[in-house]
Design a protein around this motif. Structure first.
Motif, PDB file in Angstrom:
ATOM      1  N   GLY A 115     -57.669 -24.836 -16.389  1.00 34.77           N
ATOM      2  CA  GLY A 115     -57.814 -24.296 -17.751  1.00 34.77           C
ATOM      3  C   GLY A 115     -56.881 -23.105 -17.970  1.00 34.77           C
TER       4      GLY A 115
ATOM      5  N   ALA B 256     -54.061 -22.769 -19.353  1.00 33.43           N
ATOM      6  CA  ALA B 256     -53.344 -22.612 -20.628  1.00 33.43           C
ATOM      7  C   ALA B 256     -54.297 -22.279 -21.770  1.00 33.43           C
ATOM      8  CB  ALA B 256     -52.568 -23.887 -20.957  1.00 33.43           C
TER       9      ALA B 256
ATOM     10  N   LEU C  38     -53.496 -25.624 -14.131  1.00 33.61           N
ATOM     11  CA  LEU C  38     -53.761 -27.050 -14.403  1.00 33.61           C
ATOM     12  C   LEU C  38     -54.521 -27.127 -15.713  1.00 33.61           C
ATOM     13  CD1 LEU C  38     -54.080 -30.098 -13.780  1.00 33.61           C
ATOM     14  CD2 LEU C  38     -56.115 -29.507 -12.447  1.00 33.61           C
TER      15      LEU C  38
ATOM     16  N   SER D 126     -56.179 -29.784 -24.032  1.00 31.95           N
ATOM     17  CA  SER D 126     -57.084 -30.281 -25.081  1.00 31.95           C
ATOM     18  C   SER D 126     -57.461 -29.165 -26.047  1.00 31.95           C
ATOM     19  CB  SER D 126     -58.336 -30.923 -24.474  1.00 31.95           C
ATOM     20  OG  SER D 126     -58.929 -30.074 -23.528  1.00 31.95           O
TER      21      SER D 126
ATOM     22  N   GLY E 116     -56.322 -25.768 -24.977  1.00 29.19           N
ATOM     23  CA  GLY E 116     -55.309 -24.767 -24.622  1.00 29.19           C
ATOM     24  C   GLY E 116     -53.944 -25.178 -25.140  1.00 29.19           C
TER      25      GLY E 116
ATOM     26  N   ILE F 148     -58.822 -32.174 -14.790  1.00 33.26           N
ATOM     27  CA  ILE F 148     -59.663 -31.964 -13.601  1.00 33.26           C
ATOM     28  C   ILE F 148     -60.454 -33.229 -13.280  1.00 33.26           C
ATOM     29  CG2 ILE F 148     -59.875 -29.446 -13.724  1.00 33.26           C
ATOM     30  CD1 ILE F 148     -62.626 -29.901 -15.120  1.00 33.26           C
TER      31      ILE F 148
ATOM     32  N   ALA G 193     -61.424 -24.518 -16.524  1.00 36.76           N
ATOM     33  CA  ALA G 193     -61.295 -25.677 -17.417  1.00 36.76           C
ATOM     34  C   ALA G 193     -62.673 -26.153 -17.848  1.00 36.76           C
ATOM     35  CB  ALA G 193     -60.555 -26.809 -16.705  1.00 36.76           C
ATOM     36  N   ALA G 194     -62.820 -26.393 -19.133  1.00 35.90           N
ATOM     37  CA  ALA G 194     -64.112 -26.847 -19.669  1.00 35.90           C
ATOM     38  C   ALA G 194     -63.937 -27.294 -21.104  1.00 35.90           C
ATOM     39  CB  ALA G 194     -65.126 -25.706 -19.613  1.00 35.90           C
TER      40      ALA G 194
ATOM     41  N   VAL H 149     -66.724 -33.278 -18.377  1.00 34.40           N
ATOM     42  CA  VAL H 149     -65.710 -32.272 -18.036  1.00 34.40           C
ATOM     43  C   VAL H 149     -66.350 -31.088 -17.294  1.00 34.40           C
ATOM     44  CG1 VAL H 149     -64.004 -30.668 -18.954  1.00 34.40           C
ATOM     45  CG2 VAL H 149     -64.243 -32.928 -19.976  1.00 34.40           C
TER      46      VAL H 149
ATOM     47  N   ALA I 157     -66.387 -20.284 -13.815  1.00 32.52           N
ATOM     48  CA  ALA I 157     -66.795 -19.653 -15.076  1.00 32.52           C
ATOM     49  C   ALA I 157     -68.015 -20.366 -15.636  1.00 32.52           C
ATOM     50  CB  ALA I 157     -65.656 -19.718 -16.076  1.00 32.52           C
ATOM     51  N   SER I 158     -69.177 -19.761 -15.445  1.00 34.92           N
ATOM     52  CA  SER I 158     -70.361 -20.243 -16.143  1.00 34.92           C
ATOM     53  C   SER I 158     -70.543 -19.399 -17.413  1.00 34.92           C
ATOM     54  CB  SER I 158     -71.579 -20.162 -15.205  1.00 34.92           C
ATOM     55  OG  SER I 158     -72.737 -20.620 -15.878  1.00 34.92           O
TER      56      SER I 158
ATOM     57  N   TYR J 159     -74.128 -27.907 -23.820  1.00 38.05           N
ATOM     58  CA  TYR J 159     -73.084 -27.059 -23.200  1.00 38.05           C
ATOM     59  C   TYR J 159     -73.721 -26.140 -22.150  1.00 38.05           C
ATOM     60  CZ  TYR J 159     -69.909 -23.108 -22.629  1.00 38.05           C
ATOM     61  OH  TYR J 159     -69.125 -22.110 -22.087  1.00 38.05           O
TER      62      TYR J 159
ATOM     63  N   ASN K 101     -69.720 -12.936 -24.456  1.00 40.47           N
ATOM     64  CA  ASN K 101     -68.790 -13.232 -25.565  1.00 40.47           C
ATOM     65  C   ASN K 101     -67.435 -12.594 -25.307  1.00 40.47           C
ATOM     66  OD1 ASN K 101     -71.593 -13.582 -26.738  1.00 40.47           O
ATOM     67  ND2 ASN K 101     -70.283 -14.479 -28.303  1.00 40.47           N
TER      68      ASN K 101
HETATM   69  P1  NAD Z   1     -60.421 -22.440 -23.805  1.00 43.75           P
HETATM   70  O1  NAD Z   1     -60.823 -23.671 -24.550  1.00 43.75           O
HETATM   71  O2  NAD Z   1     -59.347 -21.609 -24.389  1.00 43.75           O
HETATM   72  O3  NAD Z   1     -60.046 -22.807 -22.296  1.00 43.75           O
HETATM   73  C1  NAD Z   1     -60.482 -23.967 -21.642  1.00 43.75           C
HETATM   74  C2  NAD Z   1     -59.222 -24.658 -21.108  1.00 43.75           C
HETATM   75  O4  NAD Z   1     -59.610 -25.793 -20.348  1.00 43.75           O
HETATM   76  C3  NAD Z   1     -58.313 -25.141 -22.226  1.00 43.75           C
HETATM   77  O5  NAD Z   1     -56.993 -24.709 -21.994  1.00 43.75           O
HETATM   78  C4  NAD Z   1     -58.408 -26.660 -22.156  1.00 43.75           C
HETATM   79  O6  NAD Z   1     -57.229 -27.301 -22.585  1.00 43.75           O
HETATM   80  C5  NAD Z   1     -58.703 -26.845 -20.687  1.00 43.75           C
HETATM   81  N1  NAD Z   1     -59.366 -28.112 -20.367  1.00 43.75           N
HETATM   82  C6  NAD Z   1     -60.392 -28.711 -21.026  1.00 43.75           C
HETATM   83  N2  NAD Z   1     -60.714 -29.862 -20.426  1.00 43.75           N
HETATM   84  C7  NAD Z   1     -59.884 -29.995 -19.370  1.00 43.75           C
HETATM   85  C8  NAD Z   1     -59.720 -30.971 -18.368  1.00 43.75           C
HETATM   86  N3  NAD Z   1     -60.473 -32.091 -18.344  1.00 43.75           N
HETATM   87  N4  NAD Z   1     -58.769 -30.788 -17.428  1.00 43.75           N
HETATM   88  C9  NAD Z   1     -57.968 -29.686 -17.437  1.00 43.75           C
HETATM   89  N5  NAD Z   1     -58.075 -28.727 -18.370  1.00 43.75           N
HETATM   90  C10 NAD Z   1     -59.019 -28.885 -19.320  1.00 43.75           C
HETATM   91  O7  NAD Z   1     -61.756 -21.583 -23.611  1.00 43.75           O
HETATM   92  P2  NAD Z   1     -61.971 -20.168 -22.902  1.00 43.75           P
HETATM   93  O8  NAD Z   1     -62.731 -19.355 -23.858  1.00 43.75           O
HETATM   94  O9  NAD Z   1     -60.705 -19.649 -22.334  1.00 43.75           O
HETATM   95  O10 NAD Z   1     -62.967 -20.585 -21.734  1.00 43.75           O
HETATM   96  C11 NAD Z   1     -62.614 -20.552 -20.356  1.00 43.75           C
HETATM   97  C12 NAD Z   1     -63.886 -20.769 -19.538  1.00 43.75           C
HETATM   98  O11 NAD Z   1     -64.789 -19.697 -19.760  1.00 43.75           O
HETATM   99  C13 NAD Z   1     -64.635 -22.052 -19.876  1.00 43.75           C
HETATM  100  O12 NAD Z   1     -65.141 -22.592 -18.675  1.00 43.75           O
HETATM  101  C14 NAD Z   1     -65.776 -21.582 -20.747  1.00 43.75           C
HETATM  102  O13 NAD Z   1     -66.883 -22.447 -20.679  1.00 43.75           O
HETATM  103  C15 NAD Z   1     -66.058 -20.221 -20.114  1.00 43.75           C
HETATM  104  N6  NAD Z   1     -66.730 -19.288 -21.031  1.00 43.75           N
HETATM  105  C16 NAD Z   1     -66.021 -18.715 -22.053  1.00 43.75           C
HETATM  106  C17 NAD Z   1     -66.677 -17.815 -22.901  1.00 43.75           C
HETATM  107  C18 NAD Z   1     -65.951 -17.121 -24.036  1.00 43.75           C
HETATM  108  O14 NAD Z   1     -66.564 -16.258 -24.686  1.00 43.75           O
HETATM  109  N7  NAD Z   1     -64.685 -17.431 -24.310  1.00 43.75           N
HETATM  110  C19 NAD Z   1     -68.036 -17.520 -22.709  1.00 43.75           C
HETATM  111  C20 NAD Z   1     -68.706 -18.148 -21.669  1.00 43.75           C
HETATM  112  C21 NAD Z   1     -68.035 -19.013 -20.811  1.00 43.75           C
END
Ligand code: NAD
Length: 307
Positions: free
Chosen positions: A7, A9, A32, A36, A38, A55, A75-76, A93, A117-118, A143, A172
């Motif tokens: 994740g 990107a 990696l 989707s 990113g 992944i 990644a998520a 995912v 990252a939970s 989720y 957040n």
């Molecule tokens: P984001 O959507 O910007 O980042 C997730 C990245 O994972 C994206 O770049 C996406 O393209 C990539 N991805 C999705 N499915 C994939 C796959 N099958 N293979 C490879 N890459 C894949 O979101 P974020 O806010 O940067 O979140 C990053 C992590 O932090 C996530 O696990 C999210 O659940 C966790 N998280 C974020 C927050 C927040 O406030 N932003 C809060 C709690 C948890």
């Protein structure tokens, strides 16, 4: 040390890749990402290798993990509403994808340190002033359930196979690179976009619902320190600092940061919206005693400048 960021990107991932690449002890960073949610643009000018892939591709994950000394697994499919619409996709995912990463780490001769990252969403809506890691968990969305599954798997790999694991519950997170343009955007980029266009700030419900906003730079700093010192913990660790800011306060503060008044527009409450979400940072501060969070006003200023 070589680090793999899944994740990488994405919003948090790209901020982390930039911070990791600037660290003296880090030899190489690979991101990696299936792009989707990113974007390759997020890594513009950052000296990392971006591998476009999923992944869910176990061979690819195995190859990349076999060369890594540390894996930061971000990644998520990160959206609650998307998970409500398509729970199987979120599970695939977030839970199965994590299992793929953990299996690759278990097989790797490098014995990589794994950071996952939970999310605070695992707590559900329990009415306590501070959410500490020993509270019962009761996710309200698919989720949240998928995030609970992924952290449970990661911790089980630590106890079953001795894998060095650290699972964080992010609250957040906000900051530069956070996408604003889609239907599931987080509140800070939505407010900034609307304010920049001179529009009202949409608030669902009475605006008194409160969050523990965490600047992405603070998150990246903790993750870098965790990678460098190979920090592990037998249970999940909140990654937030125990601040309580309501959406009304956030809107006010944004007006101050932007130097012009902003107007809220009140909309019907959202089903399943959590009233209070504030971390107990006790465990985090025990593991990372030197960490000082960026305060909200400063973080909002940096985010507004990036917009
Ligand atoms: P984001 O959507 O910007 O980042 C997730 C990245 O994972 C994206 O770049 C996406 O393209 C990539 N991805 C999705 N499915 C994939 C796959 N099958 N293979 C490879 N890459 C894949 O979101 P974020 O806010 O940067 O979140 C990053 C992590 O932090 C996530 O696990 C999210 O659940 C966790 N998280 C974020 C927050 C927040 O406030 N932003 C809060 C709690 C948890």
């Amino acid at each position: 040390m070589r680090v793999l960021v899944t994740g990488g990107a994405g919003f948090i991932g790209a901020n982390l890749c930039r911070a990791l690449a600037a660290l003296p002890g880090i030899e190489h960073v690979t991101a990696l990402d299936d792009l989707s949610t990113g974007s390759a643009d997020n890594l513009d000018g950052v000296p990392v290798d971006l591998v476009e892939g999923s992944i869910l591709d176990r061979d690819l994950v195995g190859r990349l993990v076999s060369r890594a000394g540390a894996v930061v697994h971000l990644a998520a499919r990160p959206s609650v509403p998307r998970s409500v619409r398509d729970p199987i996709a979120s599970h695939t995912v977030n839970a199965t994808g994590t299992l793929n990463v953990l299996e690759a780490c278990r097989s790797a001769r490098t014995r990589p340190h794994v950071i996952c990252a939970s999310s605070s969403s695992v707590y559900g809506d329990c009415a306590v002033p501070y959410k500490s890691e020993d509270l019962p968990v009761r996710p309200l969305s698919p989720y949240g359930a998928s995030k609970l599954a992924m952290e449970a798997y990661a911790l089980a790999y630590a106890s079953s196979y001795g894998l060095p694991v650290l699972t964080f519950r992010f609250f957040n997170v906000y900051g530069p690179l956070q996408a604003a343009g889609h239907a599931y955007a987080a509140v800070v980029p939505v407010f900034l976009t609307r304010a920049a266009a001179g529009e009202t700030l949409p608030i669902h419900g009475d605006g008194r619902q409160a969050r523990d906003f965490t600047y992405v730079g603070s998150v990246a700093r903790v993750l870098c320190d965790a990678v460098t010192r190979r920090v592990t913990c037998p249970g999940p660790v909140n990654l937030a600092f125990g601040t309580r800011v309501s959406l009304l306060e956030l809107a006010d503060l944004l007006g101050r940061v932007l130097g012009r008044p902003v107007r809220a527009e009140f909309l019907p409450p959202r089903v399943g919206d959590i009233r209070e979400s504030r971390a107990s940072p006790r465990l985090l501060l025990g593991l990372f005693p030197g960490v000082r969070p960026v305060v909200l006003e400063e973080g909002l200023r940096a985010t507004a400048e990036w917009f």
